[in-house]
Design a protein around this motif. Structure first.
Motif, mmCIF file in Angstrom:
data_model
loop_
_atom_site.group_PDB
_atom_site.id
_atom_site.type_symbol
_atom_site.label_atom_id
_atom_site.label_comp_id
_atom_site.label_asym_id
_atom_site.label_seq_id
_atom_site.Cartn_x
_atom_site.Cartn_y
_atom_site.Cartn_z
ATOM 1 N N ALA A 98 14.349 -6.426 1.981
ATOM 2 C CA ALA A 98 14.558 -6.456 0.535
ATOM 3 C C ALA A 98 15.241 -7.746 0.092
ATOM 4 C CB ALA A 98 15.377 -5.244 0.097
ATOM 5 N N PRO A 99 14.544 -8.903 0.151
ATOM 6 C CA PRO A 99 15.129 -10.125 -0.419
ATOM 7 C C PRO A 99 15.229 -9.998 -1.935
ATOM 8 C CG PRO A 99 12.842 -10.503 0.224
ATOM 9 C CD PRO A 99 13.207 -9.136 0.716
ATOM 10 N N GLN A 100 16.375 -10.461 -2.481
ATOM 11 C CA GLN A 100 16.608 -10.356 -3.933
ATOM 12 C C GLN A 100 16.463 -8.907 -4.421
ATOM 13 O OE1 GLN A 100 17.651 -13.177 -5.527
ATOM 14 N NE2 GLN A 100 17.507 -14.076 -3.475
ATOM 15 N N LYS A 101 16.774 -7.952 -3.495
ATOM 16 C CA LYS A 101 16.735 -6.522 -3.809
ATOM 17 C C LYS A 101 15.345 -6.024 -4.193
ATOM 18 C CE LYS A 101 21.588 -6.380 -5.251
ATOM 19 N NZ LYS A 101 22.557 -5.987 -6.287
ATOM 20 N N GLN A 102 14.337 -6.789 -3.757
ATOM 21 C CA GLN A 102 12.953 -6.387 -3.984
ATOM 22 C C GLN A 102 12.296 -6.164 -2.624
ATOM 23 O OE1 GLN A 102 11.425 -5.938 -7.056
ATOM 24 N NE2 GLN A 102 13.468 -6.289 -7.942
ATOM 25 N N ILE A 103 11.785 -4.960 -2.394
ATOM 26 C CA ILE A 103 11.198 -4.662 -1.087
ATOM 27 C C ILE A 103 9.915 -5.458 -0.899
ATOM 28 C CG2 ILE A 103 10.173 -2.867 0.344
ATOM 29 C CD1 ILE A 103 12.071 -0.876 -0.901
ATOM 30 N N ARG A 104 9.870 -6.200 0.220
ATOM 31 C CA ARG A 104 8.718 -7.033 0.524
ATOM 32 C C ARG A 104 8.314 -6.825 1.983
ATOM 33 N NH1 ARG A 104 8.415 -6.904 -4.064
ATOM 34 N NH2 ARG A 104 8.325 -8.617 -5.589
ATOM 35 N N PRO A 105 7.000 -6.984 2.288
ATOM 36 C CA PRO A 105 6.507 -6.732 3.644
ATOM 37 C C PRO A 105 6.632 -7.961 4.541
ATOM 38 C CG PRO A 105 4.662 -7.217 2.219
ATOM 39 C CD PRO A 105 5.887 -7.263 1.344
ATOM 40 N N SER A 106 6.508 -7.711 5.850
ATOM 41 C CA SER A 106 6.423 -8.808 6.808
ATOM 42 C C SER A 106 5.036 -9.439 6.717
ATOM 43 C CB SER A 106 6.664 -8.290 8.223
ATOM 44 O OG SER A 106 5.603 -7.428 8.610
ATOM 45 N N LEU A 107 4.828 -10.544 7.414
ATOM 46 C CA LEU A 107 3.522 -11.214 7.397
ATOM 47 C C LEU A 107 2.425 -10.272 7.864
ATOM 48 C CD1 LEU A 107 2.108 -14.070 7.100
ATOM 49 C CD2 LEU A 107 2.352 -14.242 9.577
ATOM 50 N N ALA A 108 2.688 -9.531 8.979
ATOM 51 C CA ALA A 108 1.675 -8.616 9.498
ATOM 52 C C ALA A 108 1.438 -7.448 8.543
ATOM 53 C CB ALA A 108 2.108 -8.094 10.866
ATOM 54 N N MET A 109 2.514 -6.918 7.957
ATOM 55 C CA MET A 109 2.351 -5.784 7.040
ATOM 56 C C MET A 109 1.641 -6.209 5.763
ATOM 57 S SD MET A 109 2.967 -2.579 7.081
ATOM 58 C CE MET A 109 2.486 -1.331 5.882
ATOM 59 N N ALA A 110 1.935 -7.415 5.278
ATOM 60 C CA ALA A 110 1.248 -7.918 4.088
ATOM 61 C C ALA A 110 -0.240 -8.078 4.364
ATOM 62 C CB ALA A 110 1.859 -9.246 3.657
ATOM 63 N N ALA A 111 -0.578 -8.575 5.572
ATOM 64 C CA ALA A 111 -1.993 -8.716 5.924
ATOM 65 C C ALA A 111 -2.671 -7.351 5.979
ATOM 66 C CB ALA A 111 -2.113 -9.429 7.270
ATOM 67 N N LEU A 112 -1.969 -6.335 6.502
ATOM 68 C CA LEU A 112 -2.535 -4.982 6.543
ATOM 69 C C LEU A 112 -2.766 -4.428 5.139
ATOM 70 C CD1 LEU A 112 -0.430 -3.490 9.476
ATOM 71 C CD2 LEU A 112 -2.922 -3.703 9.429
ATOM 72 N N LEU A 113 -1.821 -4.682 4.242
ATOM 73 C CA LEU A 113 -1.980 -4.189 2.875
ATOM 74 C C LEU A 113 -3.174 -4.841 2.198
ATOM 75 C CD1 LEU A 113 1.762 -4.099 1.761
ATOM 76 C CD2 LEU A 113 0.289 -2.133 2.187
ATOM 77 N N LEU A 114 -3.375 -6.156 2.430
ATOM 78 C CA LEU A 114 -4.539 -6.832 1.858
ATOM 79 C C LEU A 114 -5.833 -6.371 2.522
ATOM 80 C CD1 LEU A 114 -3.237 -10.500 1.487
ATOM 81 C CD2 LEU A 114 -3.512 -8.786 -0.310
ATOM 82 N N TYR A 115 -5.735 -5.980 3.781
ATOM 83 C CA TYR A 115 -6.903 -5.531 4.531
ATOM 84 C C TYR A 115 -7.426 -4.201 4.006
ATOM 85 C CZ TYR A 115 -9.644 -4.185 8.671
ATOM 86 O OH TYR A 115 -10.649 -3.791 9.524
ATOM 87 N N SER A 116 -6.542 -3.403 3.409
ATOM 88 C CA SER A 116 -6.896 -2.061 2.944
ATOM 89 C C SER A 116 -6.805 -1.987 1.424
ATOM 90 C CB SER A 116 -5.948 -1.037 3.583
ATOM 91 O OG SER A 116 -6.110 0.230 3.018
ATOM 92 N N THR A 117 -7.480 -1.012 0.890
ATOM 93 C CA THR A 117 -7.365 -0.767 -0.553
ATOM 94 C C THR A 117 -6.153 0.102 -0.859
ATOM 95 O OG1 THR A 117 -8.825 1.148 -0.328
ATOM 96 C CG2 THR A 117 -9.852 -0.971 -0.893
ATOM 97 N N GLU A 118 -5.550 0.670 0.191
ATOM 98 C CA GLU A 118 -4.359 1.498 0.012
ATOM 99 C C GLU A 118 -3.138 0.588 -0.040
ATOM 100 O OE1 GLU A 118 -1.978 4.050 -0.924
ATOM 101 O OE2 GLU A 118 -3.878 5.005 -0.359
ATOM 102 N N ARG A 119 -2.479 0.543 -1.186
ATOM 103 C CA ARG A 119 -1.341 -0.359 -1.351
ATOM 104 C C ARG A 119 -0.029 0.391 -1.617
ATOM 105 N NH1 ARG A 119 -4.002 -5.298 -2.745
ATOM 106 N NH2 ARG A 119 -5.798 -5.270 -1.349
ATOM 107 N N GLN A 120 -0.068 1.712 -1.549
ATOM 108 C CA GLN A 120 1.155 2.474 -1.807
ATOM 109 C C GLN A 120 1.893 2.746 -0.492
ATOM 110 O OE1 GLN A 120 1.531 6.903 -2.871
ATOM 111 N NE2 GLN A 120 1.705 5.912 -4.872
ATOM 112 N N ILE A 121 3.193 2.486 -0.516
ATOM 113 C CA ILE A 121 4.057 2.724 0.642
ATOM 114 C C ILE A 121 5.129 3.726 0.232
ATOM 115 C CG2 ILE A 121 5.743 1.697 2.213
ATOM 116 C CD1 ILE A 121 4.199 -0.885 2.070
ATOM 117 N N ARG A 122 5.305 4.719 1.068
ATOM 118 C CA ARG A 122 6.317 5.740 0.776
ATOM 119 C C ARG A 122 7.326 5.764 1.920
ATOM 120 N NH1 ARG A 122 6.104 10.031 -2.754
ATOM 121 N NH2 ARG A 122 7.588 11.730 -2.376
ATOM 122 N N LEU A 123 8.582 5.577 1.600
ATOM 123 C CA LEU A 123 9.650 5.613 2.594
ATOM 124 C C LEU A 123 10.247 7.010 2.622
ATOM 125 C CD1 LEU A 123 11.452 2.242 1.755
ATOM 126 C CD2 LEU A 123 9.531 2.641 3.291
#
Length: 671
Positions: free
Chosen positions: A241-266
């Motif tokens: 959470a840089p600047q208190k905004q949750i952001r993905p790692s390089l690999a996780m960002a690539a996975l999110l772009l790879y899929s149409t599913e962009r919702q993450i639930r913690l």
């Protein structure tokens, strides 16, 4: 033995048995509590040991990758030889990305930081020349463009691309750090109703690529990987959470772009946490880290040179996530894995992608520590009860079998189910309790042996006293004579032991020599009273009978020694036999009963010969006055090499004052 004495002995036995078992059980409980405390608050050396055991167990989980989606394109030695040194101009990197897009790459992730303008760009070169070559007084700032970065930006905007950035967690000031919120994949939504990010590490700043690049990239992802205390990379964060905004790692960002599913639930519960993405639940720890499940087979790899030279077949990257980065030695960032191998950072990103897409996860449940603590307490209690009753062989069998079961069980859970439970503390508990209780049991048995030995020594002393008392009852010798000669022998033996020739005499030997001394005249019990107690001078025949007492005494002791089942237990009688039979022998061979001379005479006899004569001369009797110590001293010196062993005489000369003190201390009352 009476019934009362039997009852007393039984009560004494069971009392001792209970006390021993109480000591063992108490020590086992204390060690169990110590192990439990170490389970909860592990010191560094135990943490490192725990990680080492994890590495050994996880080695059995290695398997070929189940997902072929991640592909690595590396700038390796061949690429540098073909296209020049690193860093490449960004127009060349743009050409590489464009070629990958033509080959069908679905998502391209670039693990290269580009926070500054490309210094190989013509505009940058011209600006730097004017800055550095003109006179400083006329230097003016020139508008600078970066056509190389712009060319790369144009290519990045043509397809799904991810740029890497670096998060800084150090307090040290770094001027290059930038602020701002990295670009998230379009449509990314994070829902965290049950999961708190308070324990996630807090970055203090970040390094991003140039805005001209980040503005057109589909997303950005951090490339940080935090190693464990032993320097090995076993877990990586998927979200921060840089600047208190949750952001993905390089690999996780690539996975999110790879899929149409962009919702993450913690989600979280029972000490566990998950990142839920589509149908996948990714187990993470409280800091948001996913444990890496390294595979034995590396992901697909292409050299950047092969891609640039059109050596990769068209469509071969169709539907792939392509990771671009430095691969040549000296350029890459490498990480140590649990197997002991070093892998490139690109392989780490590929492993994350493979684990998520294949559903191959390793997790350490939040309640694992509680289970380990319960097992430690259970094993500690059972081990304590069993070892307090069993012997060494059974204890060793329990230790080995239970330790193996703990390791095998934990290993199978990790290999088959991906659940990590540490067997370290249960095994350490077994080893600790078995070792300490084994030592305690050894100490208890040693104490019992010491008591039995002391009882045996007391029994030996009792035999000596009984036999010497029997001799005293029929002879005119006194109890003082026995004590004095015993001490004289000990004084002489101790002095001899200080010389090189007699250094073989141990403390035990000296004690046995002294203990045997009271028996030297035991053979007199076989001499008739008419001779033994005759007030006048003995006839020649009577004297011959008197001279037989050494043989009589030696024969009696020999029968005792030879009839014993364990002769070594009566070793003092060997000394006694030598002393009995030879204490009337003379160094010059004129003694009796065997006429031995010199070193043929046992040392015990040579010692007693001097001790007996000294006591006979210095002691006062009703029928004679005792000689003065100085007179006896001179007599013994004169008899050196005649009656007495010269070495024994030398020992007497060195310790003659101790002889005098002994004679006075144990003097007889003859009034």
């Amino acid at each position: 033995m009476t019934k009362t004495s039997i009852k007393i002995r039984c009560l004494h036995f069971f009392s001792e048995l209970w006390n021993e078992r109480l000591i063992l059980i108490s020590s086992g409980i204390a060690l169990t509590l110590l192990a439990a405390l170490l389970t909860v608050f592990q010191p560094k050396f135990l943490q490192e040991s725990d990680l080492l055991i994890y590495d050994l167990m996880v080695a059995g989980r290695a398997a070929p990758p189940k997902s072929a989606v991640p592909v690595i394109v590396g700038v390796d030695e061949a690429s540098l030889a073909a296209f020049g040194q690193w860093p490449w101009p960004r127009y060349r990197l743009a050409a590489l990305v464009a070629r990958l897009q033509q080959l069908g790459a679905q998502v391209i992730a670039i693990d290269i930081l580009m926070p500054e303008p490309d210094r190989s760009s013509p505009e940058i070169v011209q600006a730097e020349r004017q800055r550095d070559l003109v006179d400083s007084g006329t230097r003016e700032p020139l508008p600078v463009q970066d056509s190389n970065s712009q060319r790369l930006a144009d290519i990045l905007g043509q397809g799904p691309t991810v740029l890497g950035y670096y998060l800084n967690f150090s307090q040290a000031t770094q001027p290059a750090l930038q602020q701002g919120v990295p670009t998230a994949p379009h449509g990314m939504v994070v829902i965290s109703p049950e999961h708190s990010t308070d324990l996630w590490p807090k970055p203090l700043g970040l390094i991003r690529s140039l805005p001209v690049l980040t503005d057109v990239a589909s997303a950005e992802g951090f490339t940080n990987a935090h190693v464990d205390i032993d320097g090995t990379l076993r877990r990586v964060p998927l979200l921060l959470a840089p600047q208190k905004q949750i952001r993905p790692s390089l690999a996780m960002a690539a996975l999110l772009l790879y899929s149409t599913e962009r919702q993450i639930r913690l989600t979280a519960g029972g000490g566990d946490a998950w990142i839920n993405w589509g149908q996948r639940s990714i187990p993470v720890d409280g800091s948001g880290n996913m444990m890496l499940d390294y595979r034995s087979a590396p992901p697909a790899y292409y050299s950047a040179r092969a891609v640039m030279n059109n050596e990769v077949a068209a469509g071969s990257l169709q539907g792939k996530i392509v990771l671009i980065g430095a691969w040549a030695k000296g350029l890459q960032d490498v990480h140590l894995t649990p197997s002991g191998k070093w892998v490139n950072g690109l392989e780490v990103h590929a492993t994350i992608i493979d684990n998520v897409l294949s559903g191959s996860f390793i997790s350490r449940p939040g309640w694992a520590k509680g289970v380990e603590l319960f097992i430690v307490l259970l094993l500690g209690a059972v081990c304590t009860l069993v070892l307090s009753r069993s012997g060494f062989a059974m204890s060793l069998l329990i230790l080995v079998s239970t330790a193996f079961a703990c390791y095998a069980g934990a290993s199978q859970l990790l290999v088959r189910q991906g659940l990590h439970f540490s067997p370290l503390m249960p095994i350490l508990t077994l080893v600790l309790i078995t070792s300490v209780m084994g030592l305690l049991k050894y100490a208890i048995e040693a104490r019992k042996l010491l008591i039995r030995t002391q009882e045996l020594l007391e029994a030996q002393d009792g035999i000596i006293i009984s036999m010497s008392t029997l001799s005293e009852a029929r002879d005119n010798e006194t109890g003082g004579h026995i004590l004095r000669t015993q001490n004289y022998v000990k004084i002489l033996a101790k002095q001899l032991a200080t010389t090189a020739k007699y250094r073989y005499l141990t403390a035990s030997d000296i004690e046995l020599l002294a203990k045997s001394a009271p028996l030297h005249d035991i053979g007199k019990v076989g001499i008739p009273d008419s001779i033994l107690q005759k007030p006048g001078k003995l006839t020649e025949d009577e004297y011959k009978i008197m001279q037989s007492h050494p043989l009589i005494g030696a024969d009696a002791v020999t029968k005792i020694v030879t009839s014993a089942k364990h002769p070594e237990a009566s070793s003092f009688l060997h000394y006694a036999r030598d002393m009995i039979i030879s204490h009337h022998e003379r160094w010059d061979g004129q003694g009796y009963p065997q006429g031995l001379s010199g070193a043929e005479i046992p040392l015990a006899g040579r010692l007693m010969a001097l001790a007996d004569v000294y006591d006979a001369l210095i002691s006062k009797r009703v029928y004679k006055e005792g000689m003065q110590h100085a007179e006896v001293f001179d007599y013994i010196k004169k008899e050196s090499g005649k009656h007495f062993d010269p070495d024994v005489v030398a020992a007497f000369v060195a310790r003659n004052k101790a002889f005098l003190k002994t004679s006075l201390k144990y003097a007889d009352d003859v009034e």
